[in-house]
Design an enzyme around this catalytic site. Sequence first.
Site, mmCIF file in Angstrom:
data_model
loop_
_atom_site.group_PDB
_atom_site.id
_atom_site.type_symbol
_atom_site.label_atom_id
_atom_site.label_comp_id
_atom_site.label_asym_id
_atom_site.label_seq_id
_atom_site.Cartn_x
_atom_site.Cartn_y
_atom_site.Cartn_z
ATOM 1 N N CYS A 1 10.470 -8.848 -26.012
ATOM 2 C CA CYS A 1 9.138 -8.482 -25.520
ATOM 3 C C CYS A 1 9.054 -8.468 -23.998
ATOM 4 O O CYS A 1 7.961 -8.391 -23.443
ATOM 5 C CB CYS A 1 8.078 -9.429 -26.084
ATOM 6 S SG CYS A 1 8.336 -11.160 -25.675
ATOM 7 N N GLU B 1 12.860 -18.044 -23.939
ATOM 8 C CA GLU B 1 12.729 -17.837 -22.496
ATOM 9 C C GLU B 1 13.607 -18.809 -21.714
ATOM 10 O O GLU B 1 13.960 -18.549 -20.573
ATOM 11 C CB GLU B 1 11.272 -18.034 -22.059
ATOM 12 C CG GLU B 1 10.283 -17.140 -22.756
ATOM 13 C CD GLU B 1 8.862 -17.559 -22.457
ATOM 14 O OE1 GLU B 1 8.262 -17.002 -21.525
ATOM 15 O OE2 GLU B 1 8.360 -18.467 -23.155
ATOM 16 N N HIS C 1 0.811 -1.214 0.000
ATOM 17 C CA HIS C 1 0.000 0.000 0.000
ATOM 18 C C HIS C 1 0.845 1.266 0.000
ATOM 19 O O HIS C 1 0.483 2.268 -0.611
ATOM 20 C CB HIS C 1 -0.931 0.000 1.216
ATOM 21 C CG HIS C 1 -2.248 -0.640 0.943
ATOM 22 N ND1 HIS C 1 -2.997 -1.249 1.911
ATOM 23 C CD2 HIS C 1 -2.956 -0.771 -0.208
ATOM 24 C CE1 HIS C 1 -4.101 -1.713 1.389
ATOM 25 N NE2 HIS C 1 -4.105 -1.439 0.098
ATOM 26 N N ASP D 1 11.386 -14.134 -18.120
ATOM 27 C CA ASP D 1 11.659 -15.534 -17.776
ATOM 28 C C ASP D 1 13.103 -15.916 -18.095
ATOM 29 O O ASP D 1 13.721 -16.683 -17.346
ATOM 30 C CB ASP D 1 10.697 -16.463 -18.525
ATOM 31 C CG ASP D 1 9.430 -16.735 -17.728
ATOM 32 O OD1 ASP D 1 9.515 -16.746 -16.486
ATOM 33 O OD2 ASP D 1 8.366 -16.924 -18.328
#
Length: 970
Positions: free
Chosen positions: A904, A833, A577, A857
Amino acid sequence: MLTLSPDDILLDCHADDWRAALDSAAETLQRSGLVTAGYRDGLHAREAQSSTYLGNAIAIPHGTPESREHVRATGVRVLQFPRGIDWHDGHRVHALVTIAAQSDEHLDILRQLTHVLDDDSVAGRLAQATSAGVIASLLSKAVVEARLDADTLCLGFPARDVRELALAGAARLRQLDCVAGGFVAAVAEGAPLRLGQGLWLATSDRGVETPALSLATSDRALAENDEPVTGVFCLAARGDAHRGLLERILALLESGQAGELKGADAATVLGRLSGESASAHTRLARVLNAHGLHARPAKQLVQVARAQGIAIRVRLAEGGGEAVPATSLTKVIGLGARRGQQLAFSAEGEGAEAALEALDRAVAEGLGEQVLPFDESRERLAPREAAAPLTPLPADLPHPGVAASPGLAIAPAFVLRTPRFDYPDRAADPAAERRRLEQAIHEGTAQLEALVQQARGGEVAQILSMHEEMLNDPELLEAAGEGIRDGRSAEAAWWDAIETAAHAQEMLADRLLAERAADLRDVGRRVLGVLCRVELPAPPDHPYILVTDDIGPSDVARLDTTRVRGLLTARGGATAHSAILARALGIPAVVGAGERVLTLENGSELILDGERGRVVPAPSAERRAAAEQRLVERERRAAEAWEARFGEARTRCGHRVEVAANLGNTAHAADAVARGAEGIGLLRTEFLFMAHAHEPDLDTQVGEYREALDALDGRPLVARTLDVGGDKPLPYWPMPKEDNPFLGLRGIRLALTRPEVLETQLRALLMAAAPADESGKAPAAGVTEKARPLRIMLPMVKDIGEFRAARAIVDRLLAEIPEAERATDLQLGVMVEVPSSALLAASLADEVDFFSVGTNDLTQYTLAIDRDHPELSAQADGLHPAVLRLIEMTVAAAHARGKWVGVCGELASDATAVPVLVGLGVDELSVSARQVPLVKARLREFDLAEARDQAALALAQATSEAVRDALEVR
């Protein structure tokens, strides 16, 4: 606990189907200020995982753990549908109890509702109700049960007769604050009633605070009127709450097993009073699910119990509740079992032991959810060992943390160390300590109310209001009250209660919920400060960067944004928070940077980079000047980037690098184009599958993919095939439990286990990309066709074998589907990946059409660091030279065979990494849609020769820190 009032209920709602009903529920929560618009997707995603239908025409929609970032305040809204809705699981629904919860408060709603599920008339009454008050009364009725647990028992007491045993039982209830002195006096005035089989009963309703039952037994053989004494029940009666306990005592007597209570231990007594017979086989199983025994795991438990073919009962081992049928979903949910609590199963007859073994195994495996082992020594409060002295941070060297709120700040540090609270551990007057604590909580609530008024709405006010609810949490107060009754001071008892709750929160598998422990400690320190009369030091009256251990949301809300230039914490995460509020207030923030940041001296200069997630203490003149220049140019660059967003992405020398957008929802493709995206470089198609309760059929998928292709208007679409497994399970695709799912069945290796699913998706993509005329429709005869470039990308490919298996399906589909009805501009590639795919890029490049590097990844697999790890995530940096070398190998292999390479992952939008990636030869960068203009602008700031120099410099370094340092000072 969530409660209902008439204001929370909307009558006479209408919807065409269950999806529209969910949308209405989401809009209602949003209008009430409880959630943001993104919570709608969470409601649909939860429904895709498992139906939230509860029973008797009631459904309880609530978001996924991932969607809780959209919850502004805890609350509930009920929508009544008099005409009913056909739910997707075949049931008819008249009431949606829609929950916005920031932790697992929905379990309380579940438990409150179970009492109405046994009433077959509820469905009709919900449909016919014309008053919100009637519905609130119907759904909110809480079942009050008398207390019976190991603490209320008084076993082996040195008594001389049944009267002394009755008084011993009454005294035990008095010690637990269940009764006042009037109850003890009433028991002393009367004579216990003989029940038979050696049992007596003393009861009164005078001075009862909490209805409860005690059993007192003697440490010696006793007789009353020549009858052996087994024990005396002492019952604090109130209303009907004690009726169930009386019925269970009567059942024990009718079974003739009352004599077994003589000399028995607490576990045996509770077992017999729960309905377990002496001949029953029993088994304890600990609940490991992070959010307890909520609807989905409870349903799994019931299914396992039903499959055994014999009667099985279950209860909470820690309490004295009645054992309920393990085959009843409502009864099992009604237990309200939390993580760490033990379930006591019992069964009799042939096959009982095997049945209990099956249930024990199912609970241990998580009942369909991924679970962590329960370590009692870790999940309970344990004293900390003395920490070794911290080494100060070196000057002019970047120190990593977690990027929590974007922006750049240069200012002196103000180190706000956690105040020291000195207080005694013990106190002599429990009543006085209880009053002190209650007064401190009252003062803390008043402080929060004042802060809410100052905040004037928004996320700050919502979170602070949630803190008010925390302060009024009866469970926290009860936990502290138990400590006070044991002789602890108000301060010690309160902080023990806070730390125990915070530790339990931190152990949750859900990272978002675990980070909410900071809220608990923030609330706890507020009350502790009142008790100890400790006030925080005043901040300086000049601009500064606040440095602290783990700032609470209320502390963030108090910050003077005209002076606070940045926020740096030793602990915390990007979804805490405090981080959310820092972003809302526009304060750059780096969190989770480690305890060494607390060694900084007040007034020492800092550069804080909220985008890169790092700080530089005592920067050199050169580094400071560079940071100042960046600060000045940020606003100018952002405005210029937006104006130039539709231009082709090129370097300063004209070298072409395509900039595309990453998407998780096909509906956002138009927005990406409006922000200047030159295509979609990554469409995460798994979100389409996760948004449906059942596997989406061919027509559904074609429609979804075509929506994106229409919006792209001839720009290329790179669609990643279904990538689930690991952290993204599908409810309708059962997967075996794996010790390490991230190294197990996921991505293409999982899809190939269900080739029919993969084939349907590939067919849908090919058909959606069929050429269209200018209107977007399939072209008529003689009309010029407009191609829809389609790039299909396979995730988690480790070698050529997996690619060939998928390629065979694509080739067959191309032969089956008429050319006019399928894509004509098609490429099939792989997502790099797994390190093995980069190392084998040369063999892959012979057959694939393109590569796209998923740096998120690839980084975590290469460095063996979970990118969400609370302590190590800052080290999972895609600019690590090992990761860069894998990208270099991939590009070299691809370009040698005329293939293109994209990136990406998050690294593609990292301003420092962009020239390095271009220098390595990357042809396309795919980033979040909002980053597209800025990445295009970044490309215009350097030429190809400079990019190659930066790539060579990065590859020559030994660590990611060295890479970033070398590139920054260049």
